[in-house]
Scaffold this motif. Structure first.
Motif: not given
Length: 233
Positions: A139, A190-191, A194, A197-198
């Motif tokens: 990822r 950006q990964v 994200d 955020g998780e």
């Protein structure tokens, strides 16, 4: 009632410069703030204001001169400011994660095992731990051909992605982050946004230093101005 995961109260720190005849360098005085589950808070202020020092005091790398740094661990509250080294190690193993600017690992250990190690320490079977580590490295766009290799051979950006993966792979209720995206390109930033955020949605409380304004605006709920603590020092 939503009890804070982290509560900092009246914390002060002064460095003694022994090579300068014991000169004293005040860093912060009377620092205080709280951090709730699912909240991401940035330490703000210019270079030299004491952001990294505050983060290191919360993690227990720097001892404080005064005050309390209370971390909630289940039904118990541990004061990092007074905890003995063994208790601090247990707190880090179960409750408090850390993503530093620099990757520090045992030489000759492959990246996949470096990332999987926190899960193995939590009791996850190694096969599952390495599978989850591979998913996270993929990822973060780290090429699979690099996974068996020691991260010491990687570029700065590649090392930082391993660092982030290792810091995020296991669940820790409190996560400290020191410029996690400093060496990353736009796609990998950006990964990380994200992933943060998780973590927030999973109830993790995050305290970090984010010099990248776009990342900070994307992930942080509020900013604590460390210069206010420095003024009183």
């Amino acid at each position: 009632m939503n009890e804070p995961i982290l509560s900092v109260a009246g914390v002060s720190k002064t460095f003694v410069l022994h090579l300068r005849e014991g000169a004293r360098l005040p860093v912060v005085s009377g620092a205080g703030f709280q951090l709730l589950a699912g909240e991401c808070v940035a330490l703000g202020g210019p270079s030299g204001a004491g952001k990294s020092s505050v983060l290191k005091m919360v993690y227990g790398n720097y001892r404080v001169d005064a005050g309390h740094i209370r971390v909630r661990e289940g039904g118990e509250v541990v004061d990092v400011a007074t905890a003995d080294p063994r208790r601090l190690i247990r707190l880090r193993a179960r409750t408090m994660g850390y993503v530093s600017q620099f990757l520090r690992v045992i030489p000759r250990i492959g990246a996949l095992d470096v990332v999987a190690e926190p899960l193995v320490g939590d009791g996850v079977a190694r096969e599952e731990a390495t599978a989850r580590a591979g998913d996270l490295l993929a990822r973060l766009n780290l090429p699979e051909r690099l996974w068996p290799l020691p991260p010491a051979t990687f570029s700065g950006g590649e090392q930082q992605r391993v660092n982030i993966a290792r810091g995020l792979i296991a669940h820790r209720p409190l996560l400290l982050m020191d410029e996690p995206t400093a060496s990353l390109d736009a796609a990998n930033r950006q990964v990380v946004v994200d992933l943060i955020g998780e973590k927030k949605r999973a109830g993790v409380a995050i305290l970090g230093i984010f010099h990248d304004a776009e990342v900070r605006d994307a992930v942080c709920d509020r900013v604590i101005d460390v210069t206010e603590f420095a003024k009183a020092a």
